[in-house]
Design an enzyme around this catalytic site. Structure first.
Site, mmCIF file in Angstrom:
data_model
loop_
_atom_site.group_PDB
_atom_site.id
_atom_site.type_symbol
_atom_site.label_atom_id
_atom_site.label_comp_id
_atom_site.label_asym_id
_atom_site.label_seq_id
_atom_site.Cartn_x
_atom_site.Cartn_y
_atom_site.Cartn_z
ATOM 1 N N ASP A 173 31.239 42.975 39.840
ATOM 2 C CA ASP A 173 31.514 42.403 38.774
ATOM 3 C C ASP A 173 31.844 43.518 37.704
ATOM 4 O O ASP A 173 32.347 44.335 37.705
ATOM 5 C CB ASP A 173 30.113 41.627 38.015
ATOM 6 C CG ASP A 173 30.470 40.236 37.641
ATOM 7 O OD1 ASP A 173 31.841 40.148 36.313
ATOM 8 O OD2 ASP A 173 30.833 39.364 38.442
ATOM 9 N N HIS A 213 30.856 38.684 31.542
ATOM 10 C CA HIS A 213 30.833 37.892 32.336
ATOM 11 C C HIS A 213 29.571 39.100 33.483
ATOM 12 O O HIS A 213 28.721 37.979 33.405
ATOM 13 C CB HIS A 213 31.402 38.016 33.158
ATOM 14 C CG HIS A 213 32.903 37.864 34.236
ATOM 15 N ND1 HIS A 213 32.294 37.450 35.772
ATOM 16 C CD2 HIS A 213 33.032 36.666 34.692
ATOM 17 C CE1 HIS A 213 32.607 36.839 36.572
ATOM 18 N NE2 HIS A 213 32.947 35.567 35.737
ATOM 19 N N ASN A 226 9.870 35.802 31.998
ATOM 20 C CA ASN A 226 8.484 36.036 31.473
ATOM 21 C C ASN A 226 8.437 36.078 29.947
ATOM 22 O O ASN A 226 8.029 36.211 28.854
ATOM 23 C CB ASN A 226 9.211 37.464 31.723
ATOM 24 C CG ASN A 226 10.671 37.373 30.561
ATOM 25 O OD1 ASN A 226 11.543 36.079 30.485
ATOM 26 N ND2 ASN A 226 11.232 38.798 30.414
ATOM 27 N N SER A 406 32.871 31.248 38.212
ATOM 28 C CA SER A 406 31.938 32.435 38.354
ATOM 29 C C SER A 406 30.333 32.321 38.012
ATOM 30 O O SER A 406 29.468 32.956 38.292
ATOM 31 C CB SER A 406 32.403 33.093 37.392
ATOM 32 O OG SER A 406 33.420 33.902 37.391
#
Length: 591
Positions: A173, A213, A226, A406
Site C-alpha cells: 500500500d 491509506h 489493547n 479498499s
C-alpha cells in the site's frame, strides 16, 4: 493509481484516477497458470546511470533463471538495469531512448518489453527520501467494537482465536505508520520495505506512509486489542509494510507491484492485502505491447508469491461498474492525459483479476447491501465485506473513517489470516476456498444488475466473510448463550417486545453482557431499542440515530453487573414515526 478509499463526506476515491482501492476485478480470460523457477535472490543489477530528464521505466521479460545475457543487452541498447528479479525473468530497465522498447523486442531471449508509465521516472528514484515519521497523538481511552466487526462476527471470533503471531500479513500500500499505538504491538519491521520505483529499499522507515491509506488498511487487518482506539479483524497476527506507492503521486506502477509481490513470497507472508490497481492503466489489454508486458510481469510475480505460500486479497474498485461486462475506460493513463478507449473482457485490472487472487466487493453500512460505489460482476466478485464508513488507524496515532472497496479488502485479509492461524497447513488455495465456503449468503436486492443466486451472485460473490467460522466457531464461544429467532413485527408508532428466558447462570450478569440485535427495518432513525432486565431496569441500545439507514445488525456491550442473570430479559423496540415498518428478526444474549 489513486486511493480507493473515500474520506467520509468526500468523494475522494469514486471515479478518481488514482490506483488506490480502485482495484477492479475482471477475470473473463485469466492469464495462463505459470510454473516459476525456484526462488532466487534478486540478481546483482548493474548500477543504473544517473537520473536524467526523460528517463522512462520498462519491463523486459525473459526466461526465468539466469538473466545475465538480457541484462547485458539492456546496457548495450541504450538502457540501464534498475533492478532484476531473476526467479521470474523480469528486469526493470530505465532508458531515455524513445526506441529502447522496439530495439529490445528484437533481442534474442527477450519475450516481451513494455513501458510501465507514460511519464518520466522521478529523480527521487535514484536517491529516495525517507517518509516522515509523524509525531504521535495521545492514545484514546476507549476501544468500542465497531459494527463492521460485528457484521463479520470478528468480535465473536476473538474469544476463540485472535490470530497467531506466526502468521505474517503484508500490507502492499502507501506505507504504514509503525509507531501508531494500535499498530506498533503487531508491526514486523524486519520484513518491511519500500518497493517504490521497483527496487527493495530496506532502510529503517522506508516503509512508512506517504498518505494515510496504508495505515488505515493495516488497522483493519490487525490493530491490537489493547483497550484503546480500534481493533483489527485479526489482532494477534503480525503485519509488515511493503510500500509500493510513490511519494507525491501515490501511484503504484507495475515495477513496484512486482517488487512487492516477490518480496511477499520471499519473506513468508501468508496473506497480502492489495487495495489498489496497478497504474497507470486501470485495465491492461493484451493487444497493447506495453500493457501485455505489464500483464506478464505482474502475473508472474503473483504466481511466484502464491507458489511460495502467499494468498493475495484485492479490492474490486469503486466505479460502480459491471466488471464482467467491460466496455470503455476514460480514466487511463492516470499519470499523464487520460484517453477514451474501448475495452473487452480480455483487459484486466491487476492484481485483482489475476488467477488465484481473492476479489472483494464492498457491503454498505447495513452489512447486507452493496455499497453504492462498489464494482460488481458475475463470476468476478468472490466475496464481500464491510466497506462503508469504516473506522481505523491513521498516521500520527490518529483515527479516520473511510469508505471504499479498499476498506472491504482488509476485512477479508484479516479473516484469511485467522484461517491461516487456525489451520497452519492451509495453502493459498485452501484459504481462498474456505473464504467462500464459510461466507454468509446474501440475496440479490431488487436490482436488475444483480444476477445469480443467493449462494453466489454478481454483487456479493459467495457472500460476506465470516470470521467466527474461520476460527472454527459455530456458536458464540464465551459465556452462556441464549437466542430468540422468532420474528416480531414492528408496526408504525408501536412498541413491541421479544423475550428470552435465561436459566442456569450463576449470580449476576456480567459487566460485558453482549446483546446481539438483528432488526430489519427501513429508516432506523425511527427506532428506539432498549434491553429490559428481569427486574424492569432499562438499558438503552439505540435511540433514533442512523437517519435513513436500513437495518440494525449489531452487538452491543451492556454493563448489567447489577442484574441477576436468571429471569426474563426483553428486547423492547419502539417505532416513533410513520411510513417505515419492519421486524425483530432475531436477538441474543451472551453472558
Amino acid at each position: 493509481m489513486r486511493l480507493s478509499a473515500l474520506a467520509l463526506g468526500t468523494t475522494l476515491a469514486l471515479g478518481t484516477a488514482a490506483g488506490l482501492a480502485q482495484a477492479a476485478p475482471l477475470d473473463n480470460e485469466p492469464l495462463a497458470a505459470r510454473s516459476v523457477a525456484p526462488a532466487a535472490a534478486p540478481a546483482a543489477a548493474a548500477a543504473p546511470a544517473a537520473w536524467a530528464a526523460g528517463t522512462r521505466a520498462y519491463l523486459v521479460i525473459t526466461t526465468p533463471g539466469d538473466t545475465t545475457a538480457v541484462r547485458n543487452a539492456v546496457a548495450a541498447n541504450g538502457g540501464s538495469v534498475f533492478s532484476s528479479f531473476d526467479a521470474i525473468g523480469v528486469i526493470v530497465a530505465h532508458s531515455t531512448s524513445a526506441s529502447f522498447a522496439a530495439t529490445m523486442r528484437g533481442v534474442a531471449g527477450v519475450q516481451k518489453v513494455g513501458a510501465t508509465r507514460t511519464s518520466d521516472v522521478p529523480a527521487d528514484a535514484y536517491n529516495p527520501a525517507l517518509p516522515a515519521n509523524p509525531t504521535q497523538a495521545a492514545a484514546p481511552t476507549t476501544e468500542p467494537v465497531r459494527s463492521d466487526m460485528t457484521q463479520i462476527k470478528a468480535d465473536q471470533a476473538w474469544a476463540v482465536n485472535q490470530g497467531s503471531a506466526t502468521v505474517k500479513v503484508g500490507i502492499l500500500d502507501t506505507g504504514v505508520d509503525d509507531q501508531h499505538q494500535d499498530l506498533a504491538p503487531n508491526f514486523n519491521a524486519a520484513d518491511s520495505v519500500s518497493c517504490a520505483y521497483g527496487k527493495p529499499d530496506t532502510r529503517v522507515g522506508a516503509w512508512r506512509d506517504v498518505d494515510q491509506h496504508g495505515t488505515h488498511v493495516a488497522g483493519t487487518v490487525a490493530a491490537a486489542k489493547n483497550g484503546k482506539g480500534a481493533i483489527g479483524v485479526a489482532p494477534g497476527v503480525k503485519i509488515s509494510s511493503v510500500r509500493i506507492a510513490e511519494p507525491g503521486t501515490t501511484l503504484f506502477f507495475a515495477e513496484n507491484t512486482i517488487c512487492g509481490l516477490v518480496w511477499a513470497g520471499d519473506h513468508g507472508f501468508k496473506v497480502t492485502n492489495n487495495s489498489y490497481y496497478t497504474d497507470p492503466w486501470q485495465f491492461n489489454c493484451p493487444n497493447d505491447l506495453d500493457q501485455a508486458a505489464i500483464l506478464e510481469g505482474v502475473g508472474r510475480a503473483q504466481a511466484y508469491a502464491e507458489g511460495k505460500g502467499s494468498l493475495q486479497v484485492a479490492a474490486a474498485g469503486n466505479s460502480n461498474v459491471d466488471l464482467a461486462n467491460k466496455t470503455t475506460d476514460t480514466s487511463s493513463p492516470n499519470d499523464s492525459t487520460p484517453v477514451t478507449r474501448t475495452l473487452t473482457n480480455d483487459c484486466l485490472d491487476i492484481p485483482a483479476e489475476l488467477p488465484g487472487v481473492v476479489t472483494v466487493a464492498a457491503n454498505g453500512t447495513s452489512g447486507t447491501s452493496k455499497a453504492s460505489f462498489s464494482n460488481y460482476g458475475k463470476d468476478v466478485i468472490e466475496v464481500s465485506a464491510p466497506g462503508e464508513s469504516v473506522y481505523s488507524t491513521a498516521p500520527g496515532g490518529k483515527y479516520a473513517t473511510l469508505s471504499g472497496t479498499s476498506m472491504a479488502s482488509p476485512h477479508v485479509a484479516g479473516v484469511a489470516a485467522l484461517l491461516a492461524s487456525a489451520n497452519p497447513a492451509y495453502t493459498p488455495a485452501d484459504i481462498r476456498a474456505k473464504l467462500g465456503e464459510q461466507a454468509t449468503d446474501l440475496a440479490c436486492p431488487a436490482d436488475a444488475r444483480c444476477t445469480g443466486t443467493t449462494a453466489k451472485n454478481s454483487f456479493f460473490g459467495e457472500g460476506r466473510v465470516d470470521a467466527l467460522k474461520a476460527v472454527g466457531g459455530s456458536t458464540p464461544p464465551a459465556g452462556a448463550y441464549f437466542e430468540n429467532l422468532t420474528d416480531v413485527a414492528i408496526p408504525d408508532n408501536t412498541t413491541v417486545e421479544s423475550a428470552i428466558t435465561v436459566s442456569g447462570v450463576t449470580g449476576n450478569a456480567p459487566a460485558t453482557l453482549k446483546v446481539g440485535v438483528d432488526i430489519k427495518h427501513t429508516y432506523i432513525g425511527d427506532l428506539k431499542v432498549d434491553l429490559v432486565a428481569p427486574d424492569g431496569s432499562v438499558y438503552s441500545l439505540h435511540n433514533r440515530t442512523g437517519s435513513g439507514t436500513d437495518n440494525i445488525l449489531q452487538t452491543y456491550t451492556v454493563n448489567a453487573s447489577s442484574e441477576v442473570a436468571n429471569g426474563v430479559w426483553k428486547l423492547r423496540v419502539s417505532d416513533n414515526a410513520t411510513a417505515d415498518t419492519g421486524k425483530i428478526d432475531a436477538w441474543n444474549l451472551t453472558f
